[in-house]
Design an enzyme around this catalytic site. Structure first.
Site, PDB file in Angstrom:
ATOM      1  N   GLU A 214      -6.272   8.740   7.377  1.00 50.07           N
ATOM      2  CA  GLU A 214      -6.739   8.287   6.057  1.00 50.07           C
ATOM      3  C   GLU A 214      -8.122   8.825   5.742  1.00 50.07           C
ATOM      4  O   GLU A 214      -8.442   9.091   4.579  1.00 50.07           O
ATOM      5  CB  GLU A 214      -6.755   6.758   6.007  1.00 50.07           C
ATOM      6  CG  GLU A 214      -5.365   6.148   5.961  1.00 50.07           C
ATOM      7  CD  GLU A 214      -5.423   4.685   5.629  1.00 50.07           C
ATOM      8  OE1 GLU A 214      -5.067   3.877   6.491  1.00 50.07           O
ATOM      9  OE2 GLU A 214      -5.836   4.338   4.513  1.00 50.07           O
TER      10      GLU A 214
ATOM     11  N   LYS B  84      -9.406   1.723  -1.981  1.00 48.77           N
ATOM     12  CA  LYS B  84      -9.614   1.164  -0.640  1.00 48.77           C
ATOM     13  C   LYS B  84     -10.996   1.505  -0.084  1.00 48.77           C
ATOM     14  O   LYS B  84     -11.388   2.679  -0.032  1.00 48.77           O
ATOM     15  CB  LYS B  84      -8.538   1.709   0.294  1.00 48.77           C
ATOM     16  CG  LYS B  84      -8.513   1.123   1.700  1.00 48.77           C
ATOM     17  CD  LYS B  84      -7.305   1.655   2.444  1.00 48.77           C
ATOM     18  CE  LYS B  84      -7.187   1.092   3.826  1.00 48.77           C
ATOM     19  NZ  LYS B  84      -5.944   1.615   4.514  1.00 48.77           N
TER      20      LYS B  84
ATOM     21  N   ASN C  41       0.268  -0.963   5.360  1.00 46.89           N
ATOM     22  CA  ASN C  41       1.145  -0.177   6.237  1.00 46.89           C
ATOM     23  C   ASN C  41       0.484  -0.248   7.608  1.00 46.89           C
ATOM     24  O   ASN C  41      -0.586   0.354   7.792  1.00 46.89           O
ATOM     25  CB  ASN C  41       1.188   1.299   5.828  1.00 46.89           C
ATOM     26  CG  ASN C  41       1.971   1.577   4.558  1.00 46.89           C
ATOM     27  OD1 ASN C  41       3.000   2.219   4.581  1.00 46.89           O
ATOM     28  ND2 ASN C  41       1.466   1.116   3.421  1.00 46.89           N
TER      29      ASN C  41
ATOM     30  N   GLU D  14       0.861  -1.191   0.000  1.00 45.31           N
ATOM     31  CA  GLU D  14       0.000   0.000   0.000  1.00 45.31           C
ATOM     32  C   GLU D  14       0.897   1.240   0.000  1.00 45.31           C
ATOM     33  O   GLU D  14       1.974   1.247   0.620  1.00 45.31           O
ATOM     34  CB  GLU D  14      -0.850  -0.020   1.273  1.00 45.31           C
ATOM     35  CG  GLU D  14      -1.643   1.234   1.562  1.00 45.31           C
ATOM     36  CD  GLU D  14      -2.245   1.253   2.984  1.00 45.31           C
ATOM     37  OE1 GLU D  14      -1.608   0.722   3.920  1.00 45.31           O
ATOM     38  OE2 GLU D  14      -3.360   1.788   3.135  1.00 45.31           O
TER      39      GLU D  14
ATOM     40  N   ASN E 202      -6.976   5.941  -1.865  1.00 44.59           N
ATOM     41  CA  ASN E 202      -5.863   5.054  -1.527  1.00 44.59           C
ATOM     42  C   ASN E 202      -5.998   3.875  -2.486  1.00 44.59           C
ATOM     43  O   ASN E 202      -6.859   3.017  -2.274  1.00 44.59           O
ATOM     44  CB  ASN E 202      -5.978   4.618  -0.056  1.00 44.59           C
ATOM     45  CG  ASN E 202      -4.771   3.855   0.409  1.00 44.59           C
ATOM     46  OD1 ASN E 202      -4.016   3.323  -0.402  1.00 44.59           O
ATOM     47  ND2 ASN E 202      -4.596   3.770   1.727  1.00 44.59           N
TER      48      ASN E 202
ATOM     49  N   CYS F  24      -4.818  -3.056   3.104  1.00 42.19           N
ATOM     50  CA  CYS F  24      -4.559  -2.872   4.516  1.00 42.19           C
ATOM     51  C   CYS F  24      -5.744  -3.164   5.434  1.00 42.19           C
ATOM     52  O   CYS F  24      -6.068  -4.310   5.654  1.00 42.19           O
ATOM     53  CB  CYS F  24      -3.993  -1.480   4.754  1.00 42.19           C
ATOM     54  SG  CYS F  24      -3.011  -1.434   6.233  1.00 42.19           S
TER      55      CYS F  24
HETATM   56  N1  ING Z   1      -3.450   0.558   8.647  1.00 43.19           N
HETATM   57  C1  ING Z   1      -3.867  -0.183   9.729  1.00 43.19           C
HETATM   58  C2  ING Z   1      -4.425  -1.557   9.437  1.00 43.19           C
HETATM   59  O1  ING Z   1      -5.618  -1.797   9.402  1.00 43.19           O
HETATM   60  C3  ING Z   1      -4.527  -0.159  11.954  1.00 43.19           C
HETATM   61  C4  ING Z   1      -4.751   0.567  10.680  1.00 43.19           C
HETATM   62  C5  ING Z   1      -3.292  -0.074  12.568  1.00 43.19           C
HETATM   63  C6  ING Z   1      -5.502  -0.978  12.468  1.00 43.19           C
HETATM   64  C7  ING Z   1      -3.052  -0.767  13.755  1.00 43.19           C
HETATM   65  C8  ING Z   1      -5.291  -1.690  13.635  1.00 43.19           C
HETATM   66  C9  ING Z   1      -4.067  -1.606  14.268  1.00 43.19           C
HETATM   67  O2  ING Z   1      -3.599  -2.449   9.303  1.00 43.19           O
HETATM   68  C10 ING Z   1      -4.064   0.834   7.478  1.00 43.19           C
HETATM   69  N2  ING Z   1      -3.343   1.564   6.610  1.00 43.19           N
HETATM   70  O3  ING Z   1      -5.202   0.457   7.231  1.00 43.19           O
END
Ligand code: ING
Length: 332
Positions: A164, A145, A214, A66, A128, A189
């Site tokens: 985001e 996304k 990410n 991503e 995204n 993601c």
């Molecule tokens: N990042 C994260 C994901 O879903 C996140 C958001 C981070 C969720 C940490 C839970 C814990 O992997 C993205 N870019 O969606």
């Protein structure tokens, strides 16, 4: 129109002929951190290097992460966005002048790829986005996304932001494409944490799902989850693969990026749910696996024979509402 009720078991009695093998060598092109000021050509050169490695290992397809052209800029809030020079993180053309070389090299090598990046459309919409590029260098699919995590407004209590929902609009379709000898879908993601993602793609026939991510190791709303980030990452992709009889490639931008420790552990998952290959570092790293897309039938034609076993007439709550409605309302 027969007035006989549809008997899904009627078809099941026929023996399933052994499908013809459909081998494909796939790769995950994991990236280490991209610095905020890393020039596009430098990042593209890293992607080309991974493409070269993939070609040397006979890969047909490489999945990239991503937002694979820039740092994960939603970690910052800027009062008036031009200070962030926000548009410098978005692509207005794909391929553009600085990414064309990736497409050309892919065509020369005969290796396809998926690539995540921030998309700014001509009419000003921001997504995204991930694209799917066949071995000819032609873009055959684009995904925006659907599940945007995090928040819209600045939340100064956080060590870093996850904006985001400020910097992107959500996509509204889960599409699949016939390419690479099968049916391919994409997700990004946070999408991988929602079972609806895999089911919608599998209902579109997906046999291989490419997911860039990410993922900060620290989850500010509930730090008790931090130690479980790696477990949750594989849990959701292994479950998604198994429950939908699909291969899944999860590919990270990992390592410490602009001070944020981000999960790596990119992997290639079989329809059985087993992990076939996993990255061992948090940097730029290629892993490959030679899969057989016909093996998805072992699950799609038996346990998860959707036509035979699914009960969509019972599942109305899934598309009829967003939040939960416990008996007696949320206050019990
Ligand atoms: N990042 C994260 C994901 O879903 C996140 C958001 C981070 C969720 C940490 C839970 C814990 O992997 C993205 N870019 O969606």
């Amino acid at each position: 129109m027969s007035n006989q009720p549809h008997d899904p078991d009627a078809a099941a009695t026929t023996a399933h002929e052994t499908p013809v093998a459909r081998p494909l060598t796939v790769a995950a092109g994991q990236l280490g951190p991209i610095a905020r000021n890393e020039p596009r050509p430098s990042v593209v050169a890293r992607l080309v290097e991974l493409l070269e490695q993939a070609a040397a290992q006979g890969a047909d397809l490489v999945a990239f992460p991503e937002l694979a052209l820039t740092t994960f800029f939603p970690r910052w809030f800027v009062e008036d966005e031009p200070d962030l020079d926000l548009n410098s993180f978005y692509e207005t053309a794909m391929p553009g002048p600085e990414t064309q070389v990736l497409f050309e090299r892919a065509r020369e090598l005969g290796v396809g790829f998926s690539l995540g990046y921030a998309e700014l459309t001509a009419d000003g919409h921001r997504y995204n986005t991930q694209i799917l590029v066949e071995r000819t260098g032609e873009i055959v699919g684009r995904y925006r996304k659907v599940h945007l995590p995090g928040h819209r407004e600045h939340e100064p209590w956080r060590e870093f932001q996850h904006l985001e929902r400020r910097y992107f609009e959500p996509g509204s379709t889960f599409d699949t494409w016939r390419c690479f000898g099968g049916v391919v879908g994409m997700a990004t993601c946070n999408d991988r944490r929602w079972p609806e993602t895999y089911r919608c793609l599998a209902l579109g026939g997906a046999e291989l799902i490419l997911i860039g991510y990410n993922t900060p190791k620290h989850y500010a709303p509930d730090p008790s989850q931090d130690r479980l980030q790696g477990f949750h990452n594989h849990l959701v992709m292994q479950a998604g693969a198994y429950q939908n009889g699909s291969y899944v490639i999860g590919v990270a931008k990992g390592g410490n990026e602009e001070g944020v420790d981000s999960l790596a552990e990119s992997c290639i998952v079989a329809p059985s749910g087993e992990i076939l290959a996993q990255c061992q570092t948090e940097g730029d790293e290629l892993i490959t696996a030679t899969i057989d897309l016909s093996l998805t039938a072992n699950y799609k034609n038996t346990l998860f024979d959707f036509e035979r076993y699914r009960r969509p007439e019972v599942y109305g709550a899934i598309t009829g509402q967003a939040g939960a409605t416990p008996p007696g309302g949320n206050d019990g």
